[in-house]
Design a protein around this motif. Structure first.
Motif, PDB file in Angstrom:
ATOM      1  N   TYR A 102       0.734  -1.251   0.068  1.00  0.00           N
ATOM      2  CA  TYR A 102      -0.181   0.560   0.176  1.00  0.00           C
ATOM      3  C   TYR A 102       0.859   1.282  -0.115  1.00  0.00           C
ATOM      4  CZ  TYR A 102       1.281   1.103   4.819  1.00  0.00           C
ATOM      5  OH  TYR A 102       1.735   1.687   5.792  1.00  0.00           O
ATOM      6  N   TYR A 103       0.417   2.417   0.003  1.00  0.00           N
ATOM      7  CA  TYR A 103       1.397   3.838   0.012  1.00  0.00           C
ATOM      8  C   TYR A 103      -0.068   5.087   0.204  1.00  0.00           C
ATOM      9  CZ  TYR A 103      -0.116   4.759  -5.158  1.00  0.00           C
ATOM     10  OH  TYR A 103      -1.283   4.978  -6.453  1.00  0.00           O
ATOM     11  N   LEU A 104       0.301   5.656   0.418  1.00  0.00           N
ATOM     12  CA  LEU A 104      -0.836   7.129   1.074  1.00  0.00           C
ATOM     13  C   LEU A 104      -0.503   7.896  -0.483  1.00  0.00           C
ATOM     14  CD1 LEU A 104      -0.507   5.479   3.719  1.00  0.00           C
ATOM     15  CD2 LEU A 104      -0.824   7.821   4.630  1.00  0.00           C
ATOM     16  N   THR A 105      -1.312   8.686  -0.381  1.00  0.00           N
ATOM     17  CA  THR A 105      -1.473  10.398  -1.660  1.00  0.00           C
ATOM     18  C   THR A 105      -2.303  10.367  -1.528  1.00  0.00           C
ATOM     19  OG1 THR A 105      -1.600  10.101  -4.115  1.00  0.00           O
ATOM     20  CG2 THR A 105      -2.782   8.459  -2.972  1.00  0.00           C
ATOM     21  N   ILE A 106      -2.520  12.082  -2.255  1.00  0.00           N
ATOM     22  CA  ILE A 106      -3.772  12.848  -2.722  1.00  0.00           C
ATOM     23  C   ILE A 106      -4.092  13.259  -0.289  1.00  0.00           C
ATOM     24  CG2 ILE A 106      -5.573  13.321  -2.755  1.00  0.00           C
ATOM     25  CD1 ILE A 106      -5.849  11.145  -5.131  1.00  0.00           C
ATOM     26  N   ARG A 107      -2.893  13.887  -0.302  1.00  0.00           N
ATOM     27  CA  ARG A 107      -3.331  14.913   1.091  1.00  0.00           C
ATOM     28  C   ARG A 107      -3.607  15.312   0.971  1.00  0.00           C
ATOM     29  NH1 ARG A 107       1.599  16.097   5.349  1.00  0.00           N
ATOM     30  NH2 ARG A 107       0.062  17.479   7.110  1.00  0.00           N
ATOM     31  N   ALA A 108      -5.512  15.605   2.101  1.00  0.00           N
ATOM     32  CA  ALA A 108      -6.058  17.303   1.693  1.00  0.00           C
ATOM     33  C   ALA A 108      -6.832  17.227   3.048  1.00  0.00           C
ATOM     34  CB  ALA A 108      -7.568  16.519   0.741  1.00  0.00           C
ATOM     35  N   ASN A 109      -7.168  19.032   3.086  1.00  0.00           N
ATOM     36  CA  ASN A 109      -7.314  19.604   4.680  1.00  0.00           C
ATOM     37  C   ASN A 109      -8.682  19.105   4.149  1.00  0.00           C
ATOM     38  OD1 ASN A 109      -8.511  22.077   6.421  1.00  0.00           O
ATOM     39  ND2 ASN A 109      -5.918  21.801   5.938  1.00  0.00           N
ATOM     40  N   PRO A 110      -9.099  18.994   5.216  1.00  0.00           N
ATOM     41  CA  PRO A 110      -9.999  18.419   6.426  1.00  0.00           C
ATOM     42  C   PRO A 110     -11.379  19.462   5.996  1.00  0.00           C
ATOM     43  CG  PRO A 110      -9.002  18.031   8.270  1.00  0.00           C
ATOM     44  CD  PRO A 110      -8.380  18.556   6.776  1.00  0.00           C
ATOM     45  N   ILE A 111     -10.841  20.736   5.432  1.00  0.00           N
ATOM     46  CA  ILE A 111     -12.020  21.724   4.668  1.00  0.00           C
ATOM     47  C   ILE A 111     -12.460  21.296   3.921  1.00  0.00           C
ATOM     48  CG2 ILE A 111     -12.167  23.813   4.135  1.00  0.00           C
ATOM     49  CD1 ILE A 111      -9.891  24.730   6.066  1.00  0.00           C
ATOM     50  N   LEU A 112     -11.361  21.076   2.269  1.00  0.00           N
ATOM     51  CA  LEU A 112     -11.877  20.402   1.539  1.00  0.00           C
ATOM     52  C   LEU A 112     -13.104  19.135   1.498  1.00  0.00           C
ATOM     53  CD1 LEU A 112     -11.095  20.683  -1.798  1.00  0.00           C
ATOM     54  CD2 LEU A 112      -9.188  18.818  -1.083  1.00  0.00           C
ATOM     55  N   TYR A 113     -13.244  18.808   2.357  1.00  0.00           N
ATOM     56  CA  TYR A 113     -14.207  18.165   2.310  1.00  0.00           C
ATOM     57  C   TYR A 113     -15.621  18.338   3.225  1.00  0.00           C
ATOM     58  CZ  TYR A 113     -10.808  15.047  -0.026  1.00  0.00           C
ATOM     59  OH  TYR A 113      -9.650  14.375  -1.112  1.00  0.00           O
ATOM     60  N   LEU A 114     -15.433  19.608   3.100  1.00  0.00           N
ATOM     61  CA  LEU A 114     -16.297  19.914   4.626  1.00  0.00           C
ATOM     62  C   LEU A 114     -17.859  18.855   3.656  1.00  0.00           C
ATOM     63  CD1 LEU A 114     -15.693  23.300   6.137  1.00  0.00           C
ATOM     64  CD2 LEU A 114     -15.772  21.230   6.864  1.00  0.00           C
ATOM     65  N   ASP A 115     -18.999  19.521   3.885  1.00  0.00           N
ATOM     66  CA  ASP A 115     -20.850  19.169   3.764  1.00  0.00           C
ATOM     67  C   ASP A 115     -21.017  20.292   2.583  1.00  0.00           C
ATOM     68  OD1 ASP A 115     -22.988  17.970   2.380  1.00  0.00           O
ATOM     69  OD2 ASP A 115     -23.646  17.723   4.449  1.00  0.00           O
ATOM     70  N   THR A 116     -20.829  20.706   1.702  1.00  0.00           N
ATOM     71  CA  THR A 116     -21.571  21.576   1.309  1.00  0.00           C
ATOM     72  C   THR A 116     -22.623  21.289  -0.151  1.00  0.00           C
ATOM     73  OG1 THR A 116     -19.661  21.766  -0.676  1.00  0.00           O
ATOM     74  CG2 THR A 116     -19.653  22.775   0.971  1.00  0.00           C
ATOM     75  N   LYS A 117     -23.060  22.493  -0.329  1.00  0.00           N
ATOM     76  CA  LYS A 117     -24.497  22.283  -1.241  1.00  0.00           C
ATOM     77  C   LYS A 117     -23.651  21.764  -2.419  1.00  0.00           C
ATOM     78  CE  LYS A 117     -27.310  26.013   1.426  1.00  0.00           C
ATOM     79  NZ  LYS A 117     -28.183  26.745   1.055  1.00  0.00           N
ATOM     80  N   ALA A 118     -25.032  20.877  -3.596  1.00  0.00           N
ATOM     81  CA  ALA A 118     -24.209  20.535  -3.894  1.00  0.00           C
ATOM     82  C   ALA A 118     -24.371  21.522  -5.225  1.00  0.00           C
ATOM     83  CB  ALA A 118     -25.400  19.701  -5.601  1.00  0.00           C
TER      84      ALA A 118
END
Length: 253
Positions: A102-118
């Motif tokens: 395995y490996y780790l990739t696509i590090r993202a800040n939690p703000i990027l995945y906040l629940d936002t409107k469509a």
């Protein structure tokens, strides 16, 4: 009835072990990463695949600004032995996939995945889409080395506390393979051999006829000569007959 000294020590060790396990256990997030349902071309290629972003799946967790959400990419056969790295220094790079599984990739800040409107923007993650970074670089989103199958999940890690939470593993992802032309299986029949030989002879005869025609045409062209060469003088004589005689003009003396 009191406990003996050995029983007390055993009970103390069990309590300590339970406390340590509870302190290091990951919070489970009941989310299964899935491939994108968007009607796009190239969602699956020979070295990439496209996921939906896990919008709103981490809202209930309290993160610091230094925490990160990683995507874990693993061989399908290696997920049983997967153990989340405890430090950022222990994160495998894409080049470690054959050995680590395995490996780790696509590090993202939690703000990027906040629940936002469509919105009208496509919210996708394309795995294996970076050809500019080195596969030995940690976090590089390098193209996948083979058809898989692969499975992925999201892992929340803290710079100080290590892994904090993780999602479920995805279903298996199979990448398409390049199609190669292969000869027809099985031995060739006598009829096939005769047909191939006949076509080969006809092709040779046709090529020979074309060659003879070409030689004959060139030979005729080379033997033909011009009526007069540039060095030959052409003698042009002028004849006047009485039929062509014109009387002198009126007024001439």
């Amino acid at each position: 009835m009191g406990l003996s000294g050995g029983q007390c020590r055993l009970l103390t060790q069990m309590l300590l072990l339970t406390a340590l396990q509870s302190g290091t256990s990951l919070e489970h997030i009941s989310y299964v990463p899935r491939l994108s349902n968007a009607t796009l071309g190239g969602k699956l290629t020979q070295s990439t695949f496209t996921l939906e972003q896990p919008r709103g799946q981490f809202n209930h967790l309290k993160f610091s600004n230094s925490d990160a959400i990683w995507l874990v990419v693993a061989h399908s056969t290696a997920i049983q032995d997967f153990t989340a790295p405890q430090r950022l220094e222990d994160i495998p790079a894409p080049a470690d996939l054959p050995t680590e599984g395995y490996y780790l990739t696509i590090r993202a800040n939690p703000i990027l995945y906040l629940d936002t409107k469509a919105s009208n923007q496509l919210q996708l993650l394309r795995v294996g889409n970076n050809t500019l970074c080195s596969p030995n670089t940690k976090g590089c989103n390098y193209p996948l080395p083979g058809p898989g199958p692969y499975r992925v999940k999201f892992l929340v890690m803290s710079d100080n506390k290590g892994p904090l939470a993780e999602t479920e593993w995805s279903n298996e992802v199979h990448l398409p393979q390049a199609q190669t032309l292969q000869a027809a299986p099985g031995p060739q029949t006598p009829g096939t051999v005769v047909l191939i030989a006949f076509l080969s002879v006809m092709l040779a005869v046709l090529l020979s006829a074309l060659l003879v025609l070409l030689i004959y045409t060139c030979s005729n062209t080379c033997r033909s000569t011009s009526i007069s060469g540039p060095e030959e003088a052409v003698d042009v004589r002028k004849y006047s007959t009485h039929h062509m005689f014109s009387p002198p003009a009126v007024g001439d003396s």
